[in-house]
Write a protein that holds these residues in place. Sequence first.
Motif, short mmCIF file in Angstrom:
data_model
loop_
_atom_site.label_atom_id
_atom_site.label_comp_id
_atom_site.label_asym_id
_atom_site.label_seq_id
_atom_site.Cartn_x
_atom_site.Cartn_y
_atom_site.Cartn_z
N CYS A 435 -0.98 4.59 7.73
CA CYS A 435 0.32 5.22 7.31
C CYS A 435 1.54 4.33 7.14
O CYS A 435 2.20 4.40 6.28
CB CYS A 435 0.79 6.34 8.42
SG CYS A 435 -0.31 8.08 8.06
N GLN A 436 1.76 3.53 8.00
CA GLN A 436 2.65 2.71 8.05
C GLN A 436 2.93 1.92 6.78
O GLN A 436 3.69 1.54 6.00
CB GLN A 436 2.75 1.81 9.38
CG GLN A 436 3.93 0.65 9.18
CD GLN A 436 4.20 0.22 10.54
OE1 GLN A 436 5.05 0.85 11.45
NE2 GLN A 436 3.87 -0.98 10.79
N GLY A 437 1.56 1.28 6.43
CA GLY A 437 1.59 0.46 5.28
C GLY A 437 1.77 1.18 3.93
O GLY A 437 2.45 0.87 3.16
N ALA A 438 1.45 2.45 4.04
CA ALA A 438 1.60 3.41 2.69
C ALA A 438 2.96 3.54 2.70
O ALA A 438 3.81 3.46 1.57
CB ALA A 438 0.88 4.87 2.88
N ALA A 439 3.67 3.72 3.82
CA ALA A 439 5.13 3.89 4.04
C ALA A 439 5.96 2.55 3.46
O ALA A 439 6.93 2.62 2.84
CB ALA A 439 5.58 4.57 5.37
N ILE A 440 5.43 1.65 3.93
CA ILE A 440 6.02 0.24 3.56
C ILE A 440 5.92 0.14 1.85
O ILE A 440 6.88 -0.36 1.39
CB ILE A 440 5.21 -0.92 4.17
CG1 ILE A 440 5.77 -1.22 5.68
CG2 ILE A 440 5.56 -2.22 3.25
CD1 ILE A 440 4.60 -2.06 6.36
N LEU A 441 4.86 0.39 1.38
CA LEU A 441 4.64 0.53 0.02
C LEU A 441 5.84 1.28 -0.74
O LEU A 441 6.33 0.91 -1.74
CB LEU A 441 3.43 0.79 -0.63
CG LEU A 441 2.28 -0.11 0.04
CD1 LEU A 441 1.04 0.35 -0.57
CD2 LEU A 441 2.53 -1.70 -0.53
N ALA A 442 5.98 2.60 -0.23
CA ALA A 442 6.94 3.29 -0.92
C ALA A 442 8.51 2.88 -0.49
O ALA A 442 9.13 2.96 -1.49
CB ALA A 442 7.03 4.71 0.00
N ALA A 443 8.72 2.00 0.66
CA ALA A 443 9.86 1.43 0.86
C ALA A 443 10.03 0.50 -0.26
O ALA A 443 11.27 0.32 -0.81
CB ALA A 443 9.93 0.83 2.11
N VAL A 444 9.26 -0.37 -0.49
CA VAL A 444 9.37 -1.51 -1.55
C VAL A 444 9.66 -0.72 -3.04
O VAL A 444 10.38 -1.04 -3.80
CB VAL A 444 8.13 -2.49 -1.68
CG1 VAL A 444 8.27 -3.37 -2.76
CG2 VAL A 444 8.00 -3.03 -0.22
N GLY A 445 8.80 0.31 -3.26
CA GLY A 445 8.65 0.72 -4.59
C GLY A 445 10.12 1.31 -4.90
O GLY A 445 10.43 1.32 -6.17
N CYS A 446 10.81 2.03 -4.11
CA CYS A 446 12.15 2.62 -4.26
C CYS A 446 13.09 1.79 -3.97
O CYS A 446 14.37 2.05 -4.10
CB CYS A 446 12.14 3.86 -3.26
SG CYS A 446 12.43 3.54 -1.52
N GLY A 447 13.02 0.58 -3.66
CA GLY A 447 13.89 -0.42 -3.71
C GLY A 447 14.73 -0.69 -2.50
O GLY A 447 15.70 -1.68 -2.46
N MET A 448 13.92 -0.41 -1.36
CA MET A 448 14.73 -0.61 0.16
C MET A 448 14.47 -2.18 0.40
O MET A 448 15.45 -2.78 1.22
CB MET A 448 14.30 0.29 1.20
CG MET A 448 14.44 1.73 1.17
SD MET A 448 13.70 2.70 2.36
CE MET A 448 14.31 4.13 2.47
N PHE A 449 13.31 -2.78 -0.18
CA PHE A 449 13.13 -3.98 -0.03
C PHE A 449 12.60 -4.86 -1.19
O PHE A 449 12.17 -4.18 -2.30
CB PHE A 449 12.06 -4.29 1.01
CG PHE A 449 12.34 -3.73 2.45
CD1 PHE A 449 13.19 -4.45 3.14
CD2 PHE A 449 11.86 -2.36 2.71
CE1 PHE A 449 13.30 -4.11 4.76
CE2 PHE A 449 12.29 -1.91 3.95
CZ PHE A 449 12.82 -2.73 5.03
N GLN A 450 12.87 -5.96 -1.07
CA GLN A 450 12.49 -6.65 -2.68
C GLN A 450 11.01 -6.70 -2.84
O GLN A 450 10.83 -6.76 -3.80
CB GLN A 450 13.00 -8.32 -2.50
CG GLN A 450 12.86 -8.83 -3.68
CD GLN A 450 13.50 -10.33 -3.53
OE1 GLN A 450 14.32 -10.72 -2.70
NE2 GLN A 450 13.12 -11.40 -4.53
N ASP A 451 10.13 -7.18 -1.67
CA ASP A 451 8.66 -7.07 -1.81
C ASP A 451 8.15 -6.86 -0.57
O ASP A 451 8.81 -6.44 0.49
CB ASP A 451 8.37 -8.41 -2.31
CG ASP A 451 8.91 -9.86 -1.48
OD1 ASP A 451 9.01 -9.34 -0.27
OD2 ASP A 451 9.07 -10.84 -1.97
N VAL A 452 6.68 -6.76 -0.66
CA VAL A 452 6.07 -6.55 0.51
C VAL A 452 6.12 -7.30 1.85
O VAL A 452 6.29 -6.88 2.90
CB VAL A 452 4.55 -6.36 0.29
CG1 VAL A 452 3.67 -6.18 1.49
CG2 VAL A 452 4.04 -5.26 -0.93
#
Length: 500
Positions: A435-452
Amino acid sequence: MSLTNYVAGIDLGTSSVKVLIMSEKGDPVGLGQAEYDIHTPKMLYAEQDTEAWWEATKAAAAEALREAKVPPEAIAAVGFSGQMHGLVALDKHKRPLAPAIIWMDQRSAREAADIKTLAAELMETELCNQPAAGMLIATLLWLKRNQAELYDKIACVMLPKDYIRFRLTGLIGAEYSDASATLAFSVKNNCWCRDLIRRAGLREDIWPDIYESTDIAGPVCKEAAAETGFSEKTLVVYGAADSAAQLTGNGVVDEGVVSCNIGTGSQLATVVKTPLFDKEMRVQTWRYVIPGRWFVQGGTLNGGSALNWLKNKALQTAASYAELDARAAEIPAGSEGLIMIPFLAGERTPFLDPYAKGVYFGLSMKHEQAHLVRATMEGIVYNLKECAKVFDEMRLSNAKVISSGGAAKSALWRQIQADILGMPVYTTKTKEEACQGAAILAAVGCGMFQDVREACRAIVRVNDRPTEPVAENRKIYSDRQAVFAELYRRIKDLYPKILT
């Protein structure tokens, strides 16, 4: 800080779906879970109801939102993790034609063998893997041969989590990590393997477009927002196969770290810089969530499901897993001569054998319930050790293990992993790695972080104190390991003789 400073991860597992809501700093604020059944209408079959998935997702999302106490519009994006390999077939109206045929299904053993013959050199030059029963391409060929009327109505094939993303957005698509595990995908060329699809005589017009794990599929559609409680402003990213999401949730982004996940099934996995091919085809290589990275995996069909079977079907005990765990911890390493072959669902790695079954070997009048429990836990890790041996042959760097899944919560099971695998076993501070991995991908996708990588550095927290191997136990397990491997080799030809 803006209002939209949360993300969600949806993990569509084999026995349940979980929805995690976390802040952009990685703090979990809400978690929901809902279960569903696996249907086995015939020997070797394993199916699930896609509508049951969706109903469970809605229930889990509602629970997570209630616990999080954040407005739906505060969730910037949703990402996915999902059980791999399975087949969902949609008709021209985008409706499921039949129950999903999932990864545990072994009916397509003959089709997998035929595809292996048809693939020939493609297994090394493109697939980097060999087909197995339960993988989408083998199941699809089985449908063509055995349910032609249904096969002819297929407008699109997809993987399990992709169906839930479709229900959230109304949009159809796949992503690389999960697509690579269909065995209709060229891992080396990063696209559907049209050559193999043609060789197998399968239709070429039913395969969805493929995207990166952090790409945005679209916003939550109006109908799904009303059903789930998510906002129409929330973006939905493509997500990843559960093995890839587990790696991401554990912060494994580069070489040198092995993830040992024991959930319903179990996996040993590590990140690599090139798409590797095991010439004996005992392990798999899939695309990772980071472009230009892959992961090698020993993906076994049996994990916590074997312990679940023992508790609920064989022992039929009301004792909790914690109680069984505590009793098993009193039994010496090696279970006083009792060894379990845990292949209740057949096996894929490192012994590709859809007909394999479970065996308790060495039972005596001395053995009791606690011995059975410990031997089952040990048997699952013995099989993972066989995968680790292949990693060693491939000279993959493996300085430490990060344990995840249900086994990471058990001090006994962590010790068994450390002793059998022969490495310190670490855990992360999160309870739901996929679940956390999925949320991390969401955070990258919406621009919260530059990459994984940046997101994992900011969010994943590894516990400092590992479980270290015990030298005395290692010697015992080394001897038992040899018996485990020899036992399987001696009985494997008997399995087909007991099928009915």
